[in-house]
Design a protein around this motif. Structure first.
Motif, PDB file in Angstrom:
ATOM      1  N   ASN A 262       0.949  -1.117   0.046  1.00 26.51           N
ATOM      2  CA  ASN A 262      -0.014  -0.154  -0.110  1.00 26.51           C
ATOM      3  C   ASN A 262       0.854   1.200  -0.119  1.00 26.51           C
ATOM      4  N   ILE A 263       0.652   2.172  -0.637  1.00 28.82           N
ATOM      5  CA  ILE A 263       1.324   3.416  -0.751  1.00 28.82           C
ATOM      6  C   ILE A 263       0.616   4.737  -0.312  1.00 28.82           C
ATOM      7  N   THR A 264       1.248   5.594   0.212  1.00 23.88           N
ATOM      8  CA  THR A 264       0.661   6.611   0.582  1.00 23.88           C
ATOM      9  C   THR A 264      -0.077   7.687  -0.607  1.00 23.88           C
TER      10      THR A 264
ATOM     11  N   LEU B  68      10.540   0.200   2.335  1.00 21.26           N
ATOM     12  CA  LEU B  68      11.073   1.208   1.606  1.00 21.26           C
ATOM     13  C   LEU B  68       9.740   1.652   0.601  1.00 21.26           C
ATOM     14  N   LEU B  69       9.441   0.629  -0.157  1.00 20.98           N
ATOM     15  CA  LEU B  69       8.242   0.675  -0.944  1.00 20.98           C
ATOM     16  C   LEU B  69       6.992   1.437  -0.458  1.00 20.98           C
ATOM     17  N   ALA B  70       6.620   0.760   0.750  1.00 19.06           N
ATOM     18  CA  ALA B  70       5.444   1.428   1.415  1.00 19.06           C
ATOM     19  C   ALA B  70       5.658   2.720   1.823  1.00 19.06           C
ATOM     20  N   GLY B  71       6.644   3.453   1.978  1.00 17.80           N
ATOM     21  CA  GLY B  71       6.791   4.646   2.183  1.00 17.80           C
ATOM     22  C   GLY B  71       6.947   5.648   1.159  1.00 17.80           C
ATOM     23  N   GLN B  72       6.621   5.181  -0.054  1.00 17.44           N
ATOM     24  CA  GLN B  72       6.465   5.959  -1.208  1.00 17.44           C
ATOM     25  C   GLN B  72       5.274   6.699  -1.310  1.00 17.44           C
ATOM     26  N   GLU B  73       5.208   7.735  -1.939  1.00 18.42           N
ATOM     27  CA  GLU B  73       3.941   8.763  -2.223  1.00 18.42           C
ATOM     28  C   GLU B  73       3.458   8.520  -3.736  1.00 18.42           C
ATOM     29  N   PHE B  74       2.342   8.292  -3.804  1.00 12.13           N
ATOM     30  CA  PHE B  74       1.750   7.995  -5.312  1.00 12.13           C
ATOM     31  C   PHE B  74       2.184   9.094  -6.183  1.00 12.13           C
ATOM     32  N   ALA B  75       2.154  10.499  -5.933  1.00 12.75           N
ATOM     33  CA  ALA B  75       2.318  11.726  -6.750  1.00 12.75           C
ATOM     34  C   ALA B  75       3.927  11.626  -7.066  1.00 12.75           C
ATOM     35  N   THR B  76       4.577  11.159  -6.262  1.00 13.01           N
ATOM     36  CA  THR B  76       6.196  11.048  -6.342  1.00 13.01           C
ATOM     37  C   THR B  76       6.410  10.148  -7.456  1.00 13.01           C
ATOM     38  N   VAL B  77       5.929   8.752  -7.161  1.00 15.47           N
ATOM     39  CA  VAL B  77       6.446   7.800  -7.834  1.00 15.47           C
ATOM     40  C   VAL B  77       5.876   7.620  -9.158  1.00 15.47           C
TER      41      VAL B  77
ATOM     42  N   GLY C  95      10.648  10.398 -10.312  1.00 18.18           N
ATOM     43  CA  GLY C  95      10.445   9.836  -9.103  1.00 18.18           C
ATOM     44  C   GLY C  95      10.684   8.220  -9.154  1.00 18.18           C
ATOM     45  N   LYS C  96      10.450   7.745 -10.472  1.00 20.88           N
ATOM     46  CA  LYS C  96      10.722   6.066 -10.713  1.00 20.88           C
ATOM     47  C   LYS C  96      12.569   6.002 -10.365  1.00 20.88           C
ATOM     48  N   ASP C  97      12.998   6.989 -11.214  1.00 16.06           N
ATOM     49  CA  ASP C  97      14.390   6.873 -11.175  1.00 16.06           C
ATOM     50  C   ASP C  97      15.112   7.053  -9.840  1.00 16.06           C
ATOM     51  N   ALA C  98      14.499   8.022  -9.115  1.00 14.13           N
ATOM     52  CA  ALA C  98      14.933   8.212  -7.755  1.00 14.13           C
ATOM     53  C   ALA C  98      14.697   6.772  -6.816  1.00 14.13           C
ATOM     54  N   LEU C  99      13.629   6.271  -7.091  1.00 20.45           N
ATOM     55  CA  LEU C  99      13.090   4.788  -6.239  1.00 20.45           C
ATOM     56  C   LEU C  99      14.156   3.860  -6.888  1.00 20.45           C
ATOM     57  N   ARG C 100      14.421   3.755  -8.052  1.00 16.09           N
ATOM     58  CA  ARG C 100      15.526   2.756  -8.492  1.00 16.09           C
ATOM     59  C   ARG C 100      16.900   3.125  -7.812  1.00 16.09           C
ATOM     60  N   GLU C 101      17.159   4.098  -7.661  1.00 14.35           N
ATOM     61  CA  GLU C 101      18.698   4.543  -7.113  1.00 14.35           C
ATOM     62  C   GLU C 101      18.382   4.129  -5.421  1.00 14.35           C
TER      63      GLU C 101
ATOM     64  N   GLU D 162      23.017  -2.068 -11.295  1.00 18.19           N
ATOM     65  CA  GLU D 162      21.617  -1.278 -11.521  1.00 18.19           C
ATOM     66  C   GLU D 162      20.515  -2.033 -10.857  1.00 18.19           C
ATOM     67  N   VAL D 163      19.552  -1.306 -10.675  1.00 17.52           N
ATOM     68  CA  VAL D 163      18.303  -2.126 -10.446  1.00 17.52           C
ATOM     69  C   VAL D 163      17.136  -1.975 -11.292  1.00 17.52           C
ATOM     70  N   LEU D 164      16.715  -2.786 -12.040  1.00 20.07           N
ATOM     71  CA  LEU D 164      15.718  -2.485 -13.421  1.00 20.07           C
ATOM     72  C   LEU D 164      14.471  -2.905 -13.060  1.00 20.07           C
ATOM     73  N   PHE D 165      13.322  -2.155 -13.311  1.00 25.58           N
ATOM     74  CA  PHE D 165      11.893  -2.403 -13.009  1.00 25.58           C
ATOM     75  C   PHE D 165      11.687  -3.376 -14.137  1.00 25.58           C
ATOM     76  N   THR D 166      10.984  -4.500 -14.099  1.00 25.84           N
ATOM     77  CA  THR D 166      10.425  -5.266 -15.089  1.00 25.84           C
ATOM     78  C   THR D 166       8.850  -5.346 -15.090  1.00 25.84           C
ATOM     79  N   ASP D 167       8.320  -4.768 -13.898  1.00 25.49           N
ATOM     80  CA  ASP D 167       6.929  -4.762 -13.821  1.00 25.49           C
ATOM     81  C   ASP D 167       6.621  -3.539 -12.745  1.00 25.49           C
ATOM     82  N   PHE D 168       5.864  -2.717 -13.051  1.00 26.50           N
ATOM     83  CA  PHE D 168       5.682  -1.498 -12.247  1.00 26.50           C
ATOM     84  C   PHE D 168       4.142  -1.054 -12.375  1.00 26.50           C
ATOM     85  N   VAL D 169       3.419  -1.401 -11.444  1.00 27.98           N
ATOM     86  CA  VAL D 169       1.790  -1.207 -11.585  1.00 27.98           C
ATOM     87  C   VAL D 169       1.464  -0.446 -10.276  1.00 27.98           C
ATOM     88  N   MET D 170       0.835   0.674 -10.588  1.00 29.95           N
ATOM     89  CA  MET D 170       0.259   1.425  -9.481  1.00 29.95           C
ATOM     90  C   MET D 170      -1.556   1.437  -9.525  1.00 29.95           C
ATOM     91  N   GLN D 171      -2.204   1.139  -8.534  1.00 27.97           N
ATOM     92  CA  GLN D 171      -3.683   1.154  -8.802  1.00 27.97           C
ATOM     93  C   GLN D 171      -4.328   1.812  -7.555  1.00 27.97           C
TER      94      GLN D 171
END
Length: 175
Positions: free
Chosen positions: A84-86, A125-134, A139-145, A166-175
Motif C-alpha cells: 500500500n502506498i500513501t 521502503l516501497l510502502a513509504g513512497q507517495e503516489f504523486a512522487t512515484v 520519481g521512478k529513477d529516484a526510487l531505483r537509486e 543497477e536495479v531495473l523495473f520489469t513490472d511497475f503497476v500502481m492502482q
C-alpha cells in the motif's frame, strides 16, 4: 642602358625567390623542431613517468596497456513486491517486479541467502513512497537509486559482496 636595367630586374627577382625559399626552409625547420619537442614531452616523458611509477618491468607495462576485461552482466530477478502506498483518496497499491544487475556470482548468492532481510527492508521502503512522487519518471529513477542503495547497504551490513550495478523495473503497476 636597357640591358643594365634588365639585369638588375632579373637579380631582384632572383633575390626575391631566394628569400622565399629561405623563409619556407626556416618555417619547415621550426615545425620539425616543434614536432620533435612535442613527441619528446608527450610520449617519451610519459613513458618514463610510467616506468618510475611501477617497477619498470615490461610485463607490468603490457598489463597496464591492455583494456580491462569485465565479466558479463548477470541479471537476477527478485520476487514481486506488493504494498500500500500513501495517496490522498482511495487506497493505492504498488506492485513492483525488479531485476538486479551485477557482474559477480557471489552477489547473486548473497541476494538469495538474505532474501528475508531484503524483502523486509524493501517492503518498508516501497510502502513509504507517495503516489504523486512515484508517478513521475524522475520519481521512478529516484526510487531505483534508493532500492540500489538499500540493497547495497543490506549486503554490506551482512558482510557480503555488494557490487550491484543497477536495479531495473520489469513490472511497475500502481492502482
Amino acid at each position: 642602358m636597357a640591358e643594365k636595367k634588365k639585369d638588375e630586374a632579373a637579380e631582384v627577382k632572383g633575390g626575391s625567390k631566394l628569400k622565399w625559399i629561405i623563409l619556407i626552409l626556416i618555417v619547415v625547420l621550426l615545425l620539425a623542431v616543434g614536432a620533435g619537442a612535442a613527441y619528446y614531452f608527450l610520449i617519451v616523458k610519459s613513458d618514463d613517468q610510467a616506468e618510475e611509477a611501477g617497477d619498470g618491468s615490461q610485463a607490468q607495462g603490457a598489463e597496464a596497456m591492455a583494456p580491462a576485461v569485465q565479466a558479463p552482466l548477470i541479471y537476477h530477478r527478485l520476487e514481486a513486491f506488493t504494498v500500500n502506498i500513501t495517496a490522498p483518496g482511495p487506497v493505492r497499491f504498488l506492485r513492483v517486479k525488479m531485476t538486479v544487475v551485477t557482474r559477480d556470482e557471489a552477489v547473486v548468492a548473497a541476494l538469495d541467502k538474505h532474501t528475508p532481510m531484503i524483502r523486509n527492508d524493501l517492503l518498508s521502503l516501497l510502502a513509504g513512497q507517495e503516489f504523486a512522487t512515484v508517478n513521475t519518471s524522475e520519481g521512478k529513477d529516484a526510487l531505483r537509486e534508493e532500492l540500489k542503495q538499500s540493497l547495497t547497504g543490506i549486503l554490506t551490513k551482512a558482510g557480503e559482496p555488494a557490487s550491484i550495478e543497477e536495479v531495473l523495473f520489469t513490472d511497475f503497476v500502481m492502482q
